[in-house]
Write a protein that holds these residues in place. Structure first.
Motif, PDB file in Angstrom:
ATOM      1  N   CYS A   1      33.247  43.648  29.834  1.00 19.30           N
ATOM      2  CA  CYS A   1      32.268  44.732  29.708  1.00 19.30           C
ATOM      3  C   CYS A   1      32.665  45.613  28.526  1.00 19.30           C
ATOM      4  CB  CYS A   1      32.213  45.550  30.997  1.00 19.30           C
ATOM      5  SG  CYS A   1      31.137  47.000  30.905  1.00 19.30           S
ATOM      6  N   SER A   2      31.738  45.866  27.627  1.00 15.51           N
ATOM      7  CA  SER A   2      32.030  46.652  26.437  1.00 15.51           C
ATOM      8  C   SER A   2      32.172  48.142  26.727  1.00 15.51           C
ATOM      9  CB  SER A   2      30.924  46.451  25.392  1.00 15.51           C
ATOM     10  OG  SER A   2      29.667  46.839  25.928  1.00 15.51           O
ATOM     11  N   VAL A   3      31.816  48.571  27.939  1.00 12.84           N
ATOM     12  CA  VAL A   3      31.881  49.993  28.284  1.00 12.84           C
ATOM     13  C   VAL A   3      33.204  50.326  28.978  1.00 12.84           C
ATOM     14  CG1 VAL A   3      30.792  51.862  29.580  1.00 12.84           C
ATOM     15  CG2 VAL A   3      29.381  50.132  28.447  1.00 12.84           C
ATOM     16  N   CYS A   4      33.538  49.604  30.060  1.00 12.46           N
ATOM     17  CA  CYS A   4      34.735  49.910  30.843  1.00 12.46           C
ATOM     18  C   CYS A   4      35.814  48.842  30.720  1.00 12.46           C
ATOM     19  CB  CYS A   4      34.379  50.094  32.312  1.00 12.46           C
ATOM     20  SG  CYS A   4      33.738  48.606  33.127  1.00 12.46           S
TER      21      CYS A   4
ATOM     22  N   GLN B   1      29.220  35.108  33.792  1.00 18.31           N
ATOM     23  CA  GLN B   1      28.310  36.067  33.176  1.00 18.31           C
ATOM     24  C   GLN B   1      27.469  36.745  34.243  1.00 18.31           C
ATOM     25  OE1 GLN B   1      25.837  34.387  30.163  1.00 18.31           O
ATOM     26  NE2 GLN B   1      25.144  36.368  29.373  1.00 18.31           N
ATOM     27  N   HIS B   2      27.380  38.076  34.149  1.00 19.53           N
ATOM     28  CA  HIS B   2      26.593  38.864  35.097  1.00 19.53           C
ATOM     29  C   HIS B   2      25.553  39.675  34.328  1.00 19.53           C
ATOM     30  CE1 HIS B   2      29.333  38.106  38.540  1.00 19.53           C
ATOM     31  NE2 HIS B   2      30.274  38.083  37.615  1.00 19.53           N
ATOM     32  N   LYS B   3      24.517  40.070  35.053  1.00 19.82           N
ATOM     33  CA  LYS B   3      23.485  40.901  34.457  1.00 19.82           C
ATOM     34  C   LYS B   3      23.869  42.371  34.455  1.00 19.82           C
ATOM     35  CE  LYS B   3      19.659  37.829  35.777  1.00 19.82           C
ATOM     36  NZ  LYS B   3      18.379  37.738  36.505  1.00 19.82           N
ATOM     37  N   LYS B   4      24.790  42.757  35.364  1.00 19.63           N
ATOM     38  CA  LYS B   4      25.163  44.149  35.505  1.00 19.63           C
ATOM     39  C   LYS B   4      26.645  44.232  35.825  1.00 19.63           C
ATOM     40  CE  LYS B   4      23.876  48.363  38.018  1.00 19.63           C
ATOM     41  NZ  LYS B   4      22.998  48.908  39.095  1.00 19.63           N
ATOM     42  N   CYS B   5      27.330  45.207  35.250  1.00 19.06           N
ATOM     43  CA  CYS B   5      28.760  45.386  35.507  1.00 19.06           C
ATOM     44  C   CYS B   5      28.941  46.006  36.883  1.00 19.06           C
ATOM     45  CB  CYS B   5      29.384  46.271  34.432  1.00 19.06           C
ATOM     46  SG  CYS B   5      31.141  46.616  34.676  1.00 19.06           S
ATOM     47  N   SER B   6      29.755  45.382  37.698  1.00 18.26           N
ATOM     48  CA  SER B   6      29.996  45.881  39.047  1.00 18.26           C
ATOM     49  C   SER B   6      30.930  47.085  39.068  1.00 18.26           C
ATOM     50  CB  SER B   6      30.596  44.765  39.913  1.00 18.26           C
ATOM     51  OG  SER B   6      31.815  44.302  39.356  1.00 18.26           O
ATOM     52  N   THR B   7      31.582  47.389  37.958  1.00 16.87           N
ATOM     53  CA  THR B   7      32.510  48.518  37.913  1.00 16.87           C
ATOM     54  C   THR B   7      31.830  49.800  37.461  1.00 16.87           C
ATOM     55  OG1 THR B   7      34.318  46.984  37.394  1.00 16.87           O
ATOM     56  CG2 THR B   7      34.706  49.321  36.979  1.00 16.87           C
ATOM     57  N   CYS B   8      31.173  49.762  36.306  1.00 25.98           N
ATOM     58  CA  CYS B   8      30.543  50.973  35.761  1.00 25.98           C
ATOM     59  C   CYS B   8      29.030  50.977  35.874  1.00 25.98           C
ATOM     60  CB  CYS B   8      30.951  51.170  34.304  1.00 25.98           C
ATOM     61  SG  CYS B   8      30.379  49.852  33.193  1.00 25.98           S
TER      62      CYS B   8
ATOM     63  N   ALA C   1      44.757  37.431  32.283  1.00 26.31           N
ATOM     64  CA  ALA C   1      44.282  38.536  33.120  1.00 26.31           C
ATOM     65  C   ALA C   1      43.615  37.975  34.375  1.00 26.31           C
ATOM     66  CB  ALA C   1      43.303  39.404  32.343  1.00 26.31           C
ATOM     67  N   SER C   2      43.312  38.863  35.301  1.00 26.59           N
ATOM     68  CA  SER C   2      42.616  38.503  36.532  1.00 26.59           C
ATOM     69  C   SER C   2      41.217  39.093  36.486  1.00 26.59           C
ATOM     70  CB  SER C   2      43.362  39.031  37.757  1.00 26.59           C
ATOM     71  OG  SER C   2      44.652  38.467  37.839  1.00 26.59           O
ATOM     72  N   CYS C   3      40.243  38.299  36.881  1.00 24.10           N
ATOM     73  CA  CYS C   3      38.859  38.757  36.865  1.00 24.10           C
ATOM     74  C   CYS C   3      38.630  39.780  37.978  1.00 24.10           C
ATOM     75  CB  CYS C   3      37.902  37.581  37.017  1.00 24.10           C
ATOM     76  SG  CYS C   3      37.995  36.725  38.602  1.00 24.10           S
ATOM     77  N   PHE C   4      37.654  40.661  37.759  1.00 24.11           N
ATOM     78  CA  PHE C   4      37.367  41.712  38.717  1.00 24.11           C
ATOM     79  C   PHE C   4      36.461  41.239  39.847  1.00 24.11           C
ATOM     80  CE2 PHE C   4      38.334  45.820  36.263  1.00 24.11           C
ATOM     81  CZ  PHE C   4      39.385  45.209  35.610  1.00 24.11           C
ATOM     82  N   CYS C   5      35.842  40.095  39.682  1.00 27.09           N
ATOM     83  CA  CYS C   5      34.872  39.639  40.684  1.00 27.09           C
ATOM     84  C   CYS C   5      35.524  38.797  41.777  1.00 27.09           C
ATOM     85  CB  CYS C   5      33.737  38.869  40.012  1.00 27.09           C
ATOM     86  SG  CYS C   5      34.282  37.615  38.825  1.00 27.09           S
ATOM     87  N   HIS C   6      36.390  37.860  41.381  1.00 28.76           N
ATOM     88  CA  HIS C   6      37.015  36.978  42.364  1.00 28.76           C
ATOM     89  C   HIS C   6      38.534  37.162  42.452  1.00 28.76           C
ATOM     90  CE1 HIS C   6      33.228  34.909  41.198  1.00 28.76           C
ATOM     91  NE2 HIS C   6      33.170  34.601  42.484  1.00 28.76           N
ATOM     92  N   LYS C   7      39.101  38.067  41.645  1.00 32.05           N
ATOM     93  CA  LYS C   7      40.542  38.355  41.657  1.00 32.05           C
ATOM     94  C   LYS C   7      41.379  37.112  41.371  1.00 32.05           C
ATOM     95  CE  LYS C   7      39.268  42.427  43.032  1.00 32.05           C
ATOM     96  NZ  LYS C   7      39.242  43.564  42.076  1.00 32.05           N
ATOM     97  N   SER C   8      40.907  36.282  40.468  1.00 28.42           N
ATOM     98  CA  SER C   8      41.634  35.066  40.125  1.00 28.42           C
ATOM     99  C   SER C   8      42.047  35.111  38.664  1.00 28.42           C
ATOM    100  CB  SER C   8      40.767  33.826  40.385  1.00 28.42           C
ATOM    101  OG  SER C   8      39.561  33.894  39.638  1.00 28.42           O
ATOM    102  N   THR C   9      43.142  34.437  38.341  1.00 26.43           N
ATOM    103  CA  THR C   9      43.656  34.411  36.975  1.00 26.43           C
ATOM    104  C   THR C   9      42.805  33.475  36.125  1.00 26.43           C
ATOM    105  OG1 THR C   9      45.881  34.799  37.831  1.00 26.43           O
ATOM    106  CG2 THR C   9      45.692  34.020  35.567  1.00 26.43           C
TER     107      THR C   9
END
Length: 340
Positions: A294-297, A304-311, A279-287
């Motif tokens: 994220c367990s929600v979206c 590792q991030h402290k907060k999901c940038s999507t939801c 898959a491709s990551c949502f932060c840097h768009k790299s494979t």
């Protein structure tokens, strides 16, 4: 910009001069597309083929391209394949979508009234060729103007997600137009590399096609395999093929992708050796091979991030001071709970 302008103009010139090249190989002759039956009594061998044509000029006209076939010869193979599909059944329908770098659009539809003419105005070329080449040239010019406004950076991929969405919208319109309809399928003629920034949109289109039971066939004319199309063909039950010899592209198209869905159960079609499920990551768009989800979206991140940038969900941090009970203590706790 001068180099890009020359590359685009050479791309347009190949489309413009293809009419003279096609006359030399027009042994198939003009195809008469008959009107569809009013009762729409289609059988299982009637097909609706949505062809996604990669017209990315950075792939076909780039200096670093390593493809062994020119864009004009590639179009000759594709036009011959479209003629063969229409010859198999008078009720077959073909729709061609051009996939550029900045945009995508319909350039040919065999069901429209403009495509029912036997020949063009000069009497030398079938309407399938003249109409499609004319709209293709107009599309390349429009895509060139958009590229001048937005200069490319990074991976120069085609807008595959947009063309898949257009194909699925057209298929849904056909499926809801009447009780009986042709069997739809999508054929991607792709040469450009995958764009990691399109991962979410492409996967949404793949799952939509799977839900609608629309197979996605993939024919790769570039050097690299497409992880997106490998997953698309695997999930939707389509055929994935990377021809080893592009000089015989028409033979591969006619023998593998021209068959209807009902006849495929009687044929030994090529099977992919392996599928790249990365898959491709949502932060840097790299494979990536491993990451955080994220367990929600279900968004994927490479770090590792402290907060999901999507939801916007806040991730819980593990407390290193809290020690988990050992197995012996856990068994003792379970026994005490059982006696109590």
């Amino acid at each position: 910009m001068v180099c890009e302008s020359r590359m685009y103009h050479s791309h347009v010139n190949e489309v413009s001069t293809l009419q003279n090249l096609y006359i030399q190989v027009s042994h198939i002759g003009p195809v008469t597309v008959m009107d569809s039956a009013p009762s729409k009594q289609y059988s299982d061998d009637v097909s609706l083929v949505m062809v996604l044509l990669d017209t990315n000029p950075f792939f076909w006209g780039g200096e670093n391209t390593t493809t062994k076939v020119s864009f004009s010869n590639f179009l000759i193979h594709v036009i011959s394949f479209l003629n063969s599909v229409l010859l198999l059944n008078q009720l077959n329908q073909v729709v061609v979508i051009a996939t550029g770098y900045n945009s995508c659009d319909y350039i040919f539809d065999s069901s429209t009234s403009e495509s029912l003419n036997v020949s063009s105005g000069n009497g030398k070329m079938p309407a399938l060729c003249s109409k499609m080449l004319q709209k293709l040239e107009e599309f390349v010019i429009r895509d060139e103007q958009l590229s001048k406004e937005n200069s490319p950076s990074g991976i120069v991929s085609s807008l595959l997600s947009g063309s898949l969405s257009l194909a699925l919208c057209y298929i849904q319109k056909v499926l809801r137009s009447g009780r009986l309809h042709p069997n739809p399928r999508i054929l991607c003629l792709q040469g450009s590399p995958d764009g990691p920034e399109q991962y979410v949109a492409v996967m949404n289109a793949i799952f939509s096609a799977q839900r609608s039971m629309v197979p996605i066939d993939s024919c790769i004319v570039g050097v690299q395999h497409s992880a997106f199309l490998q997953q698309a063909s695997y999930i939707t039950g389509g055929v994935y093929l990377k021809p080893p010899q592009l000089d015989g592209l028409f033979q591969y198209l006619s023998t593998v992708f021209a068959t209807d869905l009902h006849s495929r159960s009687f044929l030994q079609l090529p099977k992919p050796v392996g599928v790249d499920f990365r898959a491709s990551c949502f932060c840097h768009k790299s494979t990536i091979d491993m990451g955080y989800i994220c367990s929600v979206c279900l968004s994927i991140f490479c770090k590792q991030h402290k907060k999901c940038s999507t939801c916007g969900s806040v991730f819980g941090q593990a407390n290193p001071e809290v020690k988990l009970p050992t197995d012996r203590k856990r068994k003792a706790i379970d026994l005490n709970a059982a006696y109590n």
